[in-house]
Design an enzyme around this catalytic site. Structure first.
Site, PDB file in Angstrom:
ATOM      1  N   ASP A   1       2.098   2.180   6.665  1.00 61.98           N
ATOM      2  CA  ASP A   1       2.283   0.743   6.924  1.00 61.98           C
ATOM      3  C   ASP A   1       2.939   0.071   5.735  1.00 61.98           C
ATOM      4  O   ASP A   1       3.881  -0.700   5.866  1.00 61.98           O
ATOM      5  CB  ASP A   1       0.914   0.094   7.175  1.00 61.98           C
TER       6      ASP A   1
ATOM      7  N   ASP B   1       0.845  -1.202   0.000  1.00 61.43           N
ATOM      8  CA  ASP B   1       0.000   0.000   0.000  1.00 61.43           C
ATOM      9  C   ASP B   1       0.871   1.240   0.000  1.00 61.43           C
ATOM     10  O   ASP B   1       2.007   1.220   0.482  1.00 61.43           O
ATOM     11  CB  ASP B   1      -0.893  -0.002   1.243  1.00 61.43           C
TER      12      ASP B   1
END
Ligand code: 28F
Length: 645
Positions: free
Chosen positions: A512, A508
């Site tokens: 994170d 992504d």
């Protein structure tokens, strides 16, 4: 008048000693490196350390409780202690004051009359005379016997005898003050002292001398003023080491023994990390190369923890003993010994020779650690379990290494989660390492299966920078990557065996995602550097936005492109802009079209300009230090469009 037999002919004594002084000063100025290691910044800082160590010696003797160090704007330094004050009496043997003898005779101070102090730190005892010789000027002030005494030197030469000056004021304590200016003709590289270097060193000294107050003031910058004082001594030192970690048990272990051979102190506490940080000192000198005290400590630790584990049935008879490494994983410990005659050996004279000290540390540690474990069963269990965990990882890694060596951990045992491609030609094949099962699902559906393989990663993988190799190899996600890539790992890695010539990290575009990407890159960089050097590693660029205008979809990869697109469409407000939060939001077709289709995807090739720089950066990025996390690789990666063109 017959010469009074008791008053030796001080004249000749004076001459002999003066010659000795001149020879001494000459020797130091000719080869300063012999006495302080170098005339670079390290040697410069040693000067300050040497003078402070003399105050610390006075503290060790029990007479000094506070040392103050001030760095002045002219790069001179003042050190003040509240000890007894250097002796000022005339020494018949030298025909001079004791103060002048200490400040002008090599290897004087602390030891010249044999008794000296029980222990003396300093730079292996070179004494203040070296500092004097290497200072443009030095001024000493002694407060003692009701008076203040003073003397000034220039490049080691006294500008007059020690003078008895004013009376001590009421309430004015005894002590010694030395101000000096390192000689720019000696320290040609720089005479600028580093506040951080000094504060680090004085903080360590405060830890090692419990209760001693050391204050550092920097007049070159406003309000740089720190004071260190640790009543817990090396216990506080261990707590400081474990500050940014999480301890495995509550109580910091501590022992203190005073024997004929010398004094020993040990403090230790395990944390949940994988590194061991064991620091050893002899007479406050950091024995980086270890030596007798460290080996005594290690033997006792292994013996006592294994004995306890077996006795409590935590380690079965048939199970092999815990190794020293197993037991030391996550251990923060400080060992400090104080000896009257320390022998320093090794490459940099920081290895403790005195063999009798091994027994001293070993028996003290055996005895008090056994007691500690017996008295604190809960903590003892946590400590032993940590070592058992390390042993299990070690054994698991041994199995994995065996498999790798025998070639098992490559194609044959492909991990369940790998959706392989049908092509067996590495030059055509691509492996997408995808974060999370949902994105993995979309990627498996959207991909071109004859040349694209998908390996979904479950959440965060281990931060290899902080873990030792055993831990790394026993991590399932890591094993899946090793077997999918199929070319071994570490020293057994063979880049010709790689099953895909493109390894694409697809995570992504959020924090994170970039953290996972950095963890994977760190793993690859640490364990398969040739993969990166061969240019096989890429970073997928999923779109950030989807712009819909007049029922047409446009995929946009960054903010700059977003503006350009809106302008090009002269959408002026009637376009719908959707932000992709993660890969999982895209359906398989979108993922294929925007991020995986060689015809119009964008891949960033990971190119590490210099392994050394990257090595340093990976350690900073992924090591224990909390640095601003930036994706170093991306900033250095060359952007590559339409790779397949
Ligand atoms: C700013 C630097 O150098 N402090 C020092 C003393 C105190 C004594 C001492 C020093 C004695 C036997 C030689 C006083 N009274 N600060 C310092 N403080 N040296 S250096 O004596 C020299 C030794 O061998 C001292 C009684 N005993 C010792």
């Amino acid at each position: 008048m017959a010469a009074n037999p008791t008053t030796k002919n001080t004249k000749s004594a004076y001459d002999a000693s003066s010659i000795q002084v001149l020879e001494g000063l000459e020797a130091v100025k000719r080869r300063p490196g012999m006495y302080i290691g170098s005339t670079g910044p390290r040697g410069l800082h040693h000067l300050v350390g040497e003078i402070v160590d003399n105050s610390i010696d006075e503290a060790l003797a029990g007479y000094c409780s506070e040392v103050q160090v001030t760095v002045h704007p002219d790069d001179s330094v003042t050190v003040i202690d509240d000890g007894r004050g250097m002796p000022v009496g005339k020494m018949a043997k030298y025909g001079k004051s004791a103060t002048e003898v200490i400040l002008t005779t090599l290897h004087a101070g602390g030891k010249f009359d044999g008794q000296g102090y029980k222990v003396s730190g300093g730079l292996h005892g070179v004494g203040a005379s070296v500092v004097n010789a290497l200072s443009e000027w030095l001024e000493v002030e002694v407060r003692r016997e009701g008076h203040v005494w003073g003397q000034r030197y220039e490049r080691g030469f006294p500008k007059g005898a020690l003078t008895k000056d004013r009376k001590l004021k009421k309430g004015e304590g005894t002590g010694t003050t030395i101000s000096f200016k390192p000689d720019p003709e000696v320290f040609t590289e720089t005479v600028e002292l580093s506040f951080d270097t000094l504060s680090r060193r004085f903080r360590e000294s405060a830890f090692l001398n419990k209760g001693l107050k050391i204050r550092l003031l920097d007049e070159r910058e406003e309000d740089r003023d720190v004071t260190y004082q640790y009543d817990g001594g090396i216990r506080d030192f261990v707590e400081h080491i474990n500050e940014a970690k999480d301890p495995v048990h509550k109580t910091v272990f501590y022992l203190e023994r005073e024997e004929e051979v010398g004094d020993v102190e040990v403090a230790m506490q395990w944390n949940s990390g994988f590194q061991d940080s064991v620091f050893t000192f002899a007479n406050n000198i950091n024995t980086h190369e270890g030596g007798a005290h460290l080996s005594g400590f290690r033997s006792a630790l292994s013996r006592t923890v294994n004995a306890y584990a077996r006795q409590k049935g935590l380690l079965k008879e048939k199970e092999e003993s815990l190794t020293g490494d197993d037991i030391r994983e996550g251990l923060a410990a400080v060992i400090s010994v104080k000896l009257s005659e320390p022998q320093f050996e090794g490459q940099t004279k920081t290895k403790l020779g005195n063999t009798e000290v091994k027994g001293l540390v070993e028996s003290a540690t055996n005895r008090y650690l056994a007691e500690f474990l017996e008295e604190r069963p809960g903590e003892a269990k946590a400590i032993v379990n940590k070592a058992l965990q390390a042993a299990r990882a070690r054994l698991a890694a041994r199995t994995v290494r065996e498999k790798i060596r025998k070639g098992y951990l490559e194609s044959s045992t492909l991990p369940g989660k790998l959706a392989d491609c049908s092509s067996k030609d590495p030059a055509r094949s691509e492996l997408y390492i995808v974060e999370g099962d949902s994105a993995g699902g979309s990627a498996k559906q959207g991909r071109e299966r004859n040349f694209q393989a998908i390996l979904p990663l479950r959440g965060k993988i281990l931060n290899v920078e902080k873990a030792n190799m055993n831990k790394v190899l026993s991590n399932v996600e890591i094993q899946a990557m090793i077997s999918a890539i199929g070319a071994g790992v570490g020293e057994t890695f063979e880049v010709e065996q790689v099953r895909y010539n493109k390894i694409v990290l697809m995570t992504d575009a959020d924090v994170d995602g970039s953290h996972i990407r950095t963890l994977v890159l760190t793993f690859l960089f640490r364990n398969m550097p040739e993969l990166i050097e061969a240019g096989y590693v890429y970073i997928a660029q999923p779109p950030l936005y989807k712009v819909t205008h007049q029922r047409k979809d446009y995929y946009v990869y960054n903010d700059r492109e977003l503006q350009e697109t809106l302008t090009r469409l002269n959408a002026n407000g009637n376009a719908n802009i959707g932000r992709f939060k993660g890969l999982g939001e895209m359906n398989p077709i979108q993922l294929w079209e925007t991020t995986m289709d060689p015809q119009n995807r964008t891949l960033l090739q990971v190119a590490v300009e210099s392994a050394a720089v990257a090595d340093e950066l990976f350690t900073a990025l992924m090591g224990d230090k909390v640095e601003p996390r930036k994706i170093f690789i991306e900033e250095n990666a060359r952007e590559v469009k339409n790779l397949d063109a």
